[in-house]
Enzyme design. Structure first.
Site, PDB file in Angstrom:
ATOM      1  N   HIS A  19       0.844  -1.193   0.000  1.00 34.53           N
ATOM      2  CA  HIS A  19       0.000   0.000   0.000  1.00 34.53           C
ATOM      3  C   HIS A  19       0.879   1.242   0.000  1.00 34.53           C
ATOM      4  CE1 HIS A  19       0.687   0.802   4.213  1.00 34.53           C
ATOM      5  NE2 HIS A  19       0.173  -0.360   4.573  1.00 34.53           N
ATOM      6  N   HIS A  22       4.165   1.429   2.195  1.00 32.14           N
ATOM      7  CA  HIS A  22       5.319   0.699   1.653  1.00 32.14           C
ATOM      8  C   HIS A  22       5.855   1.410   0.408  1.00 32.14           C
ATOM      9  CE1 HIS A  22       2.415  -2.666   3.000  1.00 32.14           C
ATOM     10  NE2 HIS A  22       3.194  -2.365   4.030  1.00 32.14           N
ATOM     11  N   CYS A 127       0.956  -7.268  22.474  1.00 34.30           N
ATOM     12  CA  CYS A 127       0.137  -6.915  21.306  1.00 34.30           C
ATOM     13  C   CYS A 127       0.676  -7.676  20.100  1.00 34.30           C
ATOM     14  CB  CYS A 127       0.196  -5.410  21.033  1.00 34.30           C
ATOM     15  SG  CYS A 127      -0.610  -4.983  19.470  1.00 34.30           S
ATOM     16  N   CYS A 130       1.827  -5.404  17.187  1.00 34.48           N
ATOM     17  CA  CYS A 130       3.183  -4.840  17.331  1.00 34.48           C
ATOM     18  C   CYS A 130       4.225  -5.947  17.442  1.00 34.48           C
ATOM     19  CB  CYS A 130       3.304  -4.006  18.596  1.00 34.48           C
ATOM     20  SG  CYS A 130       2.301  -2.542  18.645  1.00 34.48           S
ATOM     21  N   CYS A 144      -3.886  -0.998  22.569  1.00 39.00           N
ATOM     22  CA  CYS A 144      -2.662  -0.582  21.880  1.00 39.00           C
ATOM     23  C   CYS A 144      -2.998   0.671  21.051  1.00 39.00           C
ATOM     24  CB  CYS A 144      -2.187  -1.705  20.969  1.00 39.00           C
ATOM     25  SG  CYS A 144      -0.951  -1.147  19.792  1.00 39.00           S
ATOM     26  N   HIS A 147      -2.721  -0.233  17.149  1.00 37.84           N
ATOM     27  CA  HIS A 147      -3.612  -1.235  16.548  1.00 37.84           C
ATOM     28  C   HIS A 147      -5.022  -1.204  17.096  1.00 37.84           C
ATOM     29  CE1 HIS A 147       0.444  -2.575  15.535  1.00 37.84           C
ATOM     30  NE2 HIS A 147      -0.134  -2.897  14.392  1.00 37.84           N
ATOM     31  N   LYS A 298      -4.176   7.034   9.894  1.00 37.23           N
ATOM     32  CA  LYS A 298      -3.093   6.358   9.175  1.00 37.23           C
ATOM     33  C   LYS A 298      -3.667   5.331   8.193  1.00 37.23           C
ATOM     34  CE  LYS A 298       0.773   3.245  10.042  1.00 37.23           C
ATOM     35  NZ  LYS A 298       1.218   2.150  10.887  1.00 37.23           N
ATOM     36  N   LYS A 301      -3.506  -1.664   6.780  1.00 40.67           N
ATOM     37  CA  LYS A 301      -4.321  -2.857   6.528  1.00 40.67           C
ATOM     38  C   LYS A 301      -5.358  -2.995   7.637  1.00 40.67           C
ATOM     39  CE  LYS A 301      -4.557  -7.600   5.607  1.00 40.67           C
ATOM     40  NZ  LYS A 301      -4.856  -8.205   4.326  1.00 40.67           N
TER      41      LYS A 301
HETATM   42  N1  MSP Z   1       8.110  -5.501   9.346  1.00 41.97           N
HETATM   43  C1  MSP Z   1       8.192  -4.253  10.022  1.00 41.97           C
HETATM   44  C2  MSP Z   1       9.482  -3.549   9.670  1.00 41.97           C
HETATM   45  C3  MSP Z   1      10.724  -4.314   9.946  1.00 41.97           C
HETATM   46  S1  MSP Z   1      12.139  -3.447   9.418  1.00 41.97           S
HETATM   47  C4  MSP Z   1      13.426  -4.352   9.966  1.00 41.97           C
HETATM   48  C5  MSP Z   1       7.006  -3.363   9.640  1.00 41.97           C
HETATM   49  N2  MSP Z   1       6.371  -3.664   8.513  1.00 41.97           N
HETATM   50  S2  MSP Z   1       5.073  -2.893   7.956  1.00 41.97           S
HETATM   51  O1  MSP Z   1       4.766  -3.543   6.726  1.00 41.97           O
HETATM   52  O2  MSP Z   1       4.047  -2.858   8.933  1.00 41.97           O
HETATM   53  O3  MSP Z   1       5.463  -1.422   7.736  1.00 41.97           O
HETATM   54  C6  MSP Z   1       6.508  -1.097   6.915  1.00 41.97           C
HETATM   55  C7  MSP Z   1       6.713   0.375   6.808  1.00 41.97           C
HETATM   56  O4  MSP Z   1       5.588   0.988   6.202  1.00 41.97           O
HETATM   57  C8  MSP Z   1       6.936   1.084   8.136  1.00 41.97           C
HETATM   58  O5  MSP Z   1       8.027   1.973   7.983  1.00 41.97           O
HETATM   59  C9  MSP Z   1       5.697   1.885   8.329  1.00 41.97           C
HETATM   60  O6  MSP Z   1       5.951   3.081   8.996  1.00 41.97           O
HETATM   61  C10 MSP Z   1       5.320   2.169   6.887  1.00 41.97           C
HETATM   62  N3  MSP Z   1       3.941   2.543   6.804  1.00 41.97           N
HETATM   63  C11 MSP Z   1       2.848   1.738   6.993  1.00 41.97           C
HETATM   64  N4  MSP Z   1       1.753   2.518   6.869  1.00 41.97           N
HETATM   65  C12 MSP Z   1       2.112   3.801   6.633  1.00 41.97           C
HETATM   66  C13 MSP Z   1       1.434   4.955   6.250  1.00 41.97           C
HETATM   67  N5  MSP Z   1       0.127   5.027   6.242  1.00 41.97           N
HETATM   68  N6  MSP Z   1       2.174   6.021   5.869  1.00 41.97           N
HETATM   69  C14 MSP Z   1       3.534   5.972   5.754  1.00 41.97           C
HETATM   70  N7  MSP Z   1       4.201   4.889   6.095  1.00 41.97           N
HETATM   71  C15 MSP Z   1       3.544   3.900   6.823  1.00 41.97           C
HETATM   72  O7  MSP Z   1       6.714  -2.446  10.377  1.00 41.97           O
END
Ligand code: MSP
Length: 515
Positions: A19, A22, A127, A130, A144, A147, A298, A301
């Site tokens: 999304h 990422h 959690c 997290c 949390c 979440h 934010k 998912k």
């Molecule tokens: N798996 C862990 C990261 C491990 S790194 C050694 C994780 N994964 S995640 O898929 O949940 O999130 C990945 C990244 O996407 C994080 O940096 C998170 O901040 C970012 N984002 C997820 N949703 C976001 C937004 N809505 N806006 C900007 N970035 C956000 O955390």
């Protein structure tokens, strides 16, 4: 800065389709890689998927799939999507890959042997979102904060990584290195966490297999698997070629991590201390971005308000989407995503300013100069624009030192505006009608073509597709991988045939329903 640059994105949990969050980290990393290459550095990037832990087991169970099958599918989806969008990293690490598992086990054993790990009884609120025990500060009304779910009480025998003994050292590192954690607000946040240690303590790095067996087995106790964060952070080393790749040390010496603000703590606190325990240097920068929100929430998912990058490409073109993300977010702060704002921004900057400059310049070159970059009669118009290009480029350099992509782009678009004004002021369509005006027309249009070449160079890290297209239409190579910042003031050779083509950025229609 040395000749190497290494950047990582977070590795994404393999339980959610790609999304905007990422995509944003990947776009930032891709822009940085291109930026450093433009400055002659060897740049390398790593992304990947985080595939162990309870979250994956829960998501796979919902679909009745074995976790390994489930995470392989989502991981492939991430790889495919980012390849299709042209923002893949140089290397993609899956935490289930044998070489990564081997690295995690080797490191665990080494750190254990060096006395950094201890077995203890632990009780707390966990959690699953997290993947960790929460502290008071992580919760609001018993839930949390991230979440919005109630954590579960748990009591376990866990192995602990003895990180608290290094908090003083870490504080010193952060205080002595401004820019290590950036923007500064996040360094301050980390220092505040370290000052108030009640929310920290040592780190539980194991889960009993009786509860969770989807993880890397501890080499010194086969009844436990490794905590997913300890495993995930090590992916950055795996990606850099740890331990045997001859380039590993060089890369590791130049590493920058790009992350979102929700994962500050593991990166700013666990990771430098883990690296210290391994005897490896810490990163050069931890660069932290804010959230993309929709209606002040934010995008995620769990909240079900995802924005699919492929759908955005379909609707608006990927470069317009990429431009909007880099231009609208002030790095480090949150930003609100809306399709209406995307359309407005892309129309104003890309269609009306830059796209229009390209088409009117090339139109005039076709009409008034036989379709080839003209030979200037007078160097003055080009020199005037060069002075402007140089000052805008200096601004871009300064802004990029601190990842202010939005300011860098503002400066580049201001230059495009200046070239448009140059055309308005010299009005070659009028000069062409005047006796002896042909020389002036050539000088004016040559300067505009040269300005467009400069824009293509300046834009190359941010909008690689548009930059390549501008270059090609000017009769120059479309492959800008060999382009260098130092070419900015090297004047364009006259004589190349130009190609008008379709509008570079067609005007976009606002979404039907306001978003
Ligand atoms: N798996 C862990 C990261 C491990 S790194 C050694 C994780 N994964 S995640 O898929 O949940 O999130 C990945 C990244 O996407 C994080 O940096 C998170 O901040 C970012 N984002 C997820 N949703 C976001 C937004 N809505 N806006 C900007 N970035 C956000 O955390």
């Amino acid at each position: 800065m040395s000749g190497s640059y290494y950047v990582t994105t977070p590795i994404y949990y393999a339980n959610a389709e790609p999304h905007i969050g990422h995509t944003f980290s990947n776009i930032v990393a891709d822009t940085l890689v291109r930026w450093h290459r433009l400055h002659g550095r060897e740049a390398f990037s790593v992304s990947g998927t985080d595939e162990h832990g309870e979250k994956m087991v829960e998501a796979a169970a919902k679909l009745g799939e074995p976790p390994g099958v489930f995470t392989a599918r989502i991981s492939a989806l991430h790889q495919r999507t980012f390849a299709e969008l042209g923002i893949s990293a140089s290397r993609f690490v899956r935490t289930t890959a044998p070489e990564h598992v081997r690295n995690v086990q080797e490191i665990l054993q080494r750190v254990y042997d060096a006395g950094w790990i201890e077995l203890r009884e632990y009780e707390g609120l966990y959690c699953v979102g997290c993947e960790r025990f929460l502290t008071e500060r992580d919760m609001l009304d018993g839930k949390c904060r991230d979440h919005e779910r109630v954590p579960e009480p748990r009591r376990e025998r866990n192995y602990f990584f003895l990180m608290s003994r290094e908090f003083g050292w870490l504080r010193g590192q952060i205080e002595a290195n401004p820019g290590l954690v950036r923007p500064a607000r996040y360094a301050n946040e980390v220092l505040a966490m370290l000052r108030d240690e009640s929310g920290l303590g040592d780190l539980s790095i194991s889960r009993p297999k009786s509860r969770l067996d989807w993880g890397v087995e501890l080499p010194f106790d086969r009844d436990h698997v490794c905590y997913v964060w300890f495993d995930a952070l090590i992916s950055y080393l795996t990606g850099a070629g740890y331990p045997d790749d001859p380039r590993f040390r060089e890369r590791w010496g130049a590493v920058e991590h790009v992350i979102g603000k929700d994962i500050l703590k593991p990166h700013a606190i666990f990771w430098p201390i883990m690296l210290k325990a391994m005897g490896l240097p810490s990163y050069r920068h931890l660069s932290v971005h804010g959230y993309w929100n929709v209606d002040a929430r934010k995008v995620s998912k769990s909240l079900g308000n995802m924005i699919d990058p492929l759908a955005m490409r379909e609707r608006y073109g990927f470069e317009a989407f990429r431009y909007y993300l880099l231009r609208e977010m002030s790095f480090g702060l949150d930003a609100d995503f809306s399709e209406a704002a995307l359309v407005q921004r892309a129309n104003a900057d890309l269609a009306n300013n830059l796209g229009n400059l390209l088409s009117r310049t090339l139109n005039l070159v076709e009409k008034l100069c036989g379709g080839t970059v003209p030979e200037p009669a007078d160097p003055a118009p080009r020199e005037r624009l060069d002075a402007e290009a140089r000052s805008r480029a200096d601004k871009v350099l300064r802004e990029m030192e601190d990842l202010r992509f939005h300011e860098a782009l503002t400066a580049i678009l201001a230059f495009s505006d200046a070239v448009n004004r140059h055309l308005d002021a010299d009005a070659p369509w009028k000069a062409a009608k005047q006796e002896g005006g042909a020389a002036q027309v050539r000088s004016t249009l040559y300067a505009a073509c040269n300005g467009l070449r400069q824009i293509s160079l300046l834009l190359a890290p941010f909008l690689p597709g548009a930059a390549a297209e501008i270059s090609q239409r000017l009769g120059l190579p479309g492959d800008l991988s060999g382009a260098r910042w130092s070419d900015l003031l090297r004047p364009l050779a006259p004589g190349a045939p130009v190609r008008k083509g379709a509008p570079l950025f067609p005007r976009l229609e606002p979404p039907a329903a306001a978003s």
